[in-house]
Design a protein around this motif. Sequence first.
Motif, PDB file in Angstrom:
ATOM      1  N   ALA A 151       0.828  -1.207   0.000  1.00 41.48           N
ATOM      2  CA  ALA A 151       0.000   0.000   0.000  1.00 41.48           C
ATOM      3  C   ALA A 151       0.863   1.258   0.000  1.00 41.48           C
ATOM      4  CB  ALA A 151      -0.924  -0.001   1.220  1.00 41.48           C
ATOM      5  N   TYR A 152       1.878   1.297   0.836  1.00 45.37           N
ATOM      6  CA  TYR A 152       2.721   2.493   0.902  1.00 45.37           C
ATOM      7  C   TYR A 152       3.536   2.689  -0.378  1.00 45.37           C
ATOM      8  CZ  TYR A 152       1.545   3.136   5.815  1.00 45.37           C
ATOM      9  OH  TYR A 152       0.870   3.355   7.000  1.00 45.37           O
ATOM     10  N   ALA A 153       3.729   1.622  -1.136  1.00 45.06           N
ATOM     11  CA  ALA A 153       4.469   1.729  -2.395  1.00 45.06           C
ATOM     12  C   ALA A 153       3.559   2.012  -3.585  1.00 45.06           C
ATOM     13  CB  ALA A 153       5.255   0.440  -2.656  1.00 45.06           C
ATOM     14  N   ALA A 154       2.246   1.974  -3.391  1.00 39.40           N
ATOM     15  CA  ALA A 154       1.298   2.089  -4.493  1.00 39.40           C
ATOM     16  C   ALA A 154       1.109   3.540  -4.932  1.00 39.40           C
ATOM     17  CB  ALA A 154      -0.048   1.496  -4.091  1.00 39.40           C
ATOM     18  N   THR A 155       0.712   3.715  -6.172  1.00 39.46           N
ATOM     19  CA  THR A 155       0.356   5.038  -6.683  1.00 39.46           C
ATOM     20  C   THR A 155      -1.162   5.249  -6.670  1.00 39.46           C
ATOM     21  OG1 THR A 155       0.400   4.162  -8.944  1.00 39.46           O
ATOM     22  CG2 THR A 155       2.407   5.228  -8.121  1.00 39.46           C
ATOM     23  N   ALA A 156      -1.941   4.190  -6.906  1.00 37.06           N
ATOM     24  CA  ALA A 156      -3.400   4.298  -6.875  1.00 37.06           C
ATOM     25  C   ALA A 156      -3.887   4.138  -5.439  1.00 37.06           C
ATOM     26  CB  ALA A 156      -4.035   3.257  -7.794  1.00 37.06           C
ATOM     27  N   THR A 157      -3.618   5.147  -4.623  1.00 39.00           N
ATOM     28  CA  THR A 157      -3.915   5.049  -3.193  1.00 39.00           C
ATOM     29  C   THR A 157      -5.410   4.948  -2.909  1.00 39.00           C
ATOM     30  OG1 THR A 157      -3.738   7.453  -3.121  1.00 39.00           O
ATOM     31  CG2 THR A 157      -1.812   6.200  -2.422  1.00 39.00           C
ATOM     32  N   TRP A 158      -6.250   5.420  -3.811  1.00 37.23           N
ATOM     33  CA  TRP A 158      -7.699   5.360  -3.606  1.00 37.23           C
ATOM     34  C   TRP A 158      -8.196   3.935  -3.408  1.00 37.23           C
ATOM     35  CZ3 TRP A 158     -10.224   2.466  -7.237  1.00 37.23           C
ATOM     36  CH2 TRP A 158      -9.571   2.273  -8.458  1.00 37.23           C
ATOM     37  N   ARG A 159      -7.449   2.960  -3.910  1.00 35.45           N
ATOM     38  CA  ARG A 159      -7.879   1.567  -3.782  1.00 35.45           C
ATOM     39  C   ARG A 159      -7.896   1.109  -2.322  1.00 35.45           C
ATOM     40  NH1 ARG A 159      -5.042  -1.907  -8.668  1.00 35.45           N
ATOM     41  NH2 ARG A 159      -5.372  -0.406 -10.353  1.00 35.45           N
ATOM     42  N   TYR A 160      -7.245   1.857  -1.438  1.00 34.60           N
ATOM     43  CA  TYR A 160      -7.139   1.460  -0.038  1.00 34.60           C
ATOM     44  C   TYR A 160      -8.160   2.176   0.844  1.00 34.60           C
ATOM     45  CZ  TYR A 160      -2.949  -0.694  -1.794  1.00 34.60           C
ATOM     46  OH  TYR A 160      -2.092  -1.476  -2.526  1.00 34.60           O
ATOM     47  N   TRP A 161      -9.107   2.888   0.226  1.00 35.75           N
ATOM     48  CA  TRP A 161     -10.185   3.525   0.983  1.00 35.75           C
ATOM     49  C   TRP A 161     -10.976   2.440   1.699  1.00 35.75           C
ATOM     50  CZ3 TRP A 161     -10.126   8.587   1.564  1.00 35.75           C
ATOM     51  CH2 TRP A 161     -11.224   9.211   2.179  1.00 35.75           C
ATOM     52  N   ASP A 191     -15.195   1.860  -4.297  1.00 36.32           N
ATOM     53  CA  ASP A 191     -15.997   2.678  -5.200  1.00 36.32           C
ATOM     54  C   ASP A 191     -15.940   4.154  -4.775  1.00 36.32           C
ATOM     55  OD1 ASP A 191     -18.620   2.551  -7.208  1.00 36.32           O
ATOM     56  OD2 ASP A 191     -18.826   4.068  -5.654  1.00 36.32           O
ATOM     57  N   TRP A 192     -16.110   4.411  -3.486  1.00 36.90           N
ATOM     58  CA  TRP A 192     -16.109   5.797  -3.021  1.00 36.90           C
ATOM     59  C   TRP A 192     -14.714   6.416  -3.155  1.00 36.90           C
ATOM     60  CZ3 TRP A 192     -14.878   9.972  -0.044  1.00 36.90           C
ATOM     61  CH2 TRP A 192     -15.857  10.967   0.063  1.00 36.90           C
ATOM     62  N   GLY A 193     -13.688   5.637  -2.879  1.00 38.01           N
ATOM     63  CA  GLY A 193     -12.326   6.132  -3.055  1.00 38.01           C
ATOM     64  C   GLY A 193     -12.027   6.477  -4.496  1.00 38.01           C
ATOM     65  N   TYR A 194     -12.532   5.653  -5.414  1.00 37.39           N
ATOM     66  CA  TYR A 194     -12.336   5.945  -6.842  1.00 37.39           C
ATOM     67  C   TYR A 194     -13.046   7.240  -7.221  1.00 37.39           C
ATOM     68  CZ  TYR A 194     -12.700   5.591 -11.901  1.00 37.39           C
ATOM     69  OH  TYR A 194     -12.649   5.860 -13.252  1.00 37.39           O
ATOM     70  N   ARG A 195     -14.269   7.400  -6.779  1.00 35.79           N
ATOM     71  CA  ARG A 195     -15.013   8.620  -7.076  1.00 35.79           C
ATOM     72  C   ARG A 195     -14.334   9.845  -6.457  1.00 35.79           C
ATOM     73  NH1 ARG A 195     -20.155   6.832  -4.391  1.00 35.79           N
ATOM     74  NH2 ARG A 195     -20.762   9.019  -4.624  1.00 35.79           N
ATOM     75  N   LEU A 196     -13.707   9.661  -5.313  1.00 41.77           N
ATOM     76  CA  LEU A 196     -12.990  10.755  -4.665  1.00 41.77           C
ATOM     77  C   LEU A 196     -11.826  11.227  -5.517  1.00 41.77           C
ATOM     78  CD1 LEU A 196     -12.530  12.532  -2.118  1.00 41.77           C
ATOM     79  CD2 LEU A 196     -11.188  10.628  -1.182  1.00 41.77           C
ATOM     80  N   GLN A 197     -11.057  10.294  -6.076  1.00 41.34           N
ATOM     81  CA  GLN A 197      -9.921  10.715  -6.898  1.00 41.34           C
ATOM     82  C   GLN A 197     -10.390  11.262  -8.243  1.00 41.34           C
ATOM     83  OE1 GLN A 197      -8.015   9.245  -9.685  1.00 41.34           O
ATOM     84  NE2 GLN A 197      -9.780   7.961 -10.230  1.00 41.34           N
ATOM     85  N   VAL A 198     -11.513  10.768  -8.785  1.00 37.13           N
ATOM     86  CA  VAL A 198     -12.080  11.343 -10.004  1.00 37.13           C
ATOM     87  C   VAL A 198     -12.511  12.789  -9.745  1.00 37.13           C
ATOM     88  CG1 VAL A 198     -14.023  11.226 -11.611  1.00 37.13           C
ATOM     89  CG2 VAL A 198     -12.773   9.137 -11.011  1.00 37.13           C
ATOM     90  N   PHE A 199     -13.031  13.052  -8.560  1.00 32.85           N
ATOM     91  CA  PHE A 199     -13.409  14.406  -8.160  1.00 32.85           C
ATOM     92  C   PHE A 199     -12.208  15.348  -8.173  1.00 32.85           C
ATOM     93  CE2 PHE A 199     -13.351  17.117  -4.279  1.00 32.85           C
ATOM     94  CZ  PHE A 199     -14.225  18.114  -4.699  1.00 32.85           C
ATOM     95  N   GLU A 202      -6.704  14.831  -3.570  1.00 35.42           N
ATOM     96  CA  GLU A 202      -5.496  14.065  -3.305  1.00 35.42           C
ATOM     97  C   GLU A 202      -5.836  13.021  -2.250  1.00 35.42           C
ATOM     98  OE1 GLU A 202      -0.872  14.660  -1.764  1.00 35.42           O
ATOM     99  OE2 GLU A 202      -2.351  16.262  -1.486  1.00 35.42           O
ATOM    100  N   VAL A 203      -5.548  11.768  -2.536  1.00 34.02           N
ATOM    101  CA  VAL A 203      -5.838  10.684  -1.596  1.00 34.02           C
ATOM    102  C   VAL A 203      -4.516  10.203  -1.022  1.00 34.02           C
ATOM    103  CG1 VAL A 203      -6.942   8.442  -1.274  1.00 34.02           C
ATOM    104  CG2 VAL A 203      -7.861  10.045  -2.967  1.00 34.02           C
ATOM    105  N   ILE A 204      -4.352  10.351   0.288  1.00 30.23           N
ATOM    106  CA  ILE A 204      -3.060  10.079   0.919  1.00 30.23           C
ATOM    107  C   ILE A 204      -3.187   9.010   1.989  1.00 30.23           C
ATOM    108  CG2 ILE A 204      -2.210  12.416   0.468  1.00 30.23           C
ATOM    109  CD1 ILE A 204      -2.809  13.091   3.393  1.00 30.23           C
ATOM    110  N   LEU A 205      -2.112   8.261   2.175  1.00 31.27           N
ATOM    111  CA  LEU A 205      -1.990   7.326   3.280  1.00 31.27           C
ATOM    112  C   LEU A 205      -1.203   8.011   4.385  1.00 31.27           C
ATOM    113  CD1 LEU A 205      -2.830   5.400   0.967  1.00 31.27           C
ATOM    114  CD2 LEU A 205      -1.328   3.682   1.987  1.00 31.27           C
TER     115      LEU A 205
END
Length: 317
Positions: A151-161, A191-199, A202-205
């Motif tokens: 997770a900390y190495a990922a770029t698509a952080t929204w997937r961890y919502w 789903d909500w995390g994806y919509r958040l990044q589409v909005f 910035e989605v951060i860990l």
Amino acid sequence: MSERSGTERPVASLVIPSRGGVDRLPHLFHALGRQTTTDWEAIVVLDGDIDSSAGVVDAAAAELPVRSIVFDENRGRSAALNAGFAAARGQVLIRCDDDLRPAPDYVASHIARHESSTAVGVIGLYRNVYPDTAYARAYGRARDRRFREEAYAATATWRYWAGNVSVTRETYDRVGDYDEDYRAYGWEDVDWGYRLQVFGAEVILAPELETLHHIAAVTTEIRIERAFHSGAARRTFVGKHGSQVFGERAPDHGWWGRLIDRTAERDGLSQLRARARKADATLDRMPRWAAEKRVSWLVESAARSGEMHPEQVSADV
């Protein structure tokens, strides 16, 4: 904890969806009672009160700023989240699962992450706590460590919502409610995390928000059922957003991929549960590498089977 008038708005609102949480909620309330800030409220949404959890919330309300919303019947986690966020009065909205054990600076740390930007989504990863089961020894603990590293190495952080996240009220209202088409277990968060990044947020860990989580999947059988439900829910996500979100699934022509596909095609949820029960009885008698591989086979097969056989999913989970 100092008292706040009924008309004064707190800085933060915690929304806690719960079903069958009578034994979990007291531990959560104990942790919330030790917070370094008092500027918060908590709304516990009981998705059908099947074990008198409302009484636990009422007892806690004598000491803490907590209240409950009680559904007459099971409506699903998305509906519970939506009801909680609709009732929340705070500017920072924190999703907090009922099996978390937050540190004393939990609420303050979530608030601090929103002080410089309103358009940010904050994720605190779980640190799963396992009882000493064969599943935990063979697979659960090692996989939990790898999950956080990935997770900390990922770029698509929204997937961890997931169940330890926060946004501002303004951002939540602009992204919108959780999708209630996700009726059973899994993927309403992704789903909500994806919509958040589409909005455009910035989605951060946030490493300081890693939180102890007394995980429910403590056996291979429980983990298999959740993987199956998650696989079925993935179909809902792909149907809504398209498979290109993740990139096309590359066909695995190796022996492992063929094994997963054959198992998933042949076995539905009941057959996979039976395999998982046998695995739980034998994992400790196998070499550690073989035990981990056996659980991996069942978990991956269950997720794939759920995609193939979504009609076997029960909504009441």
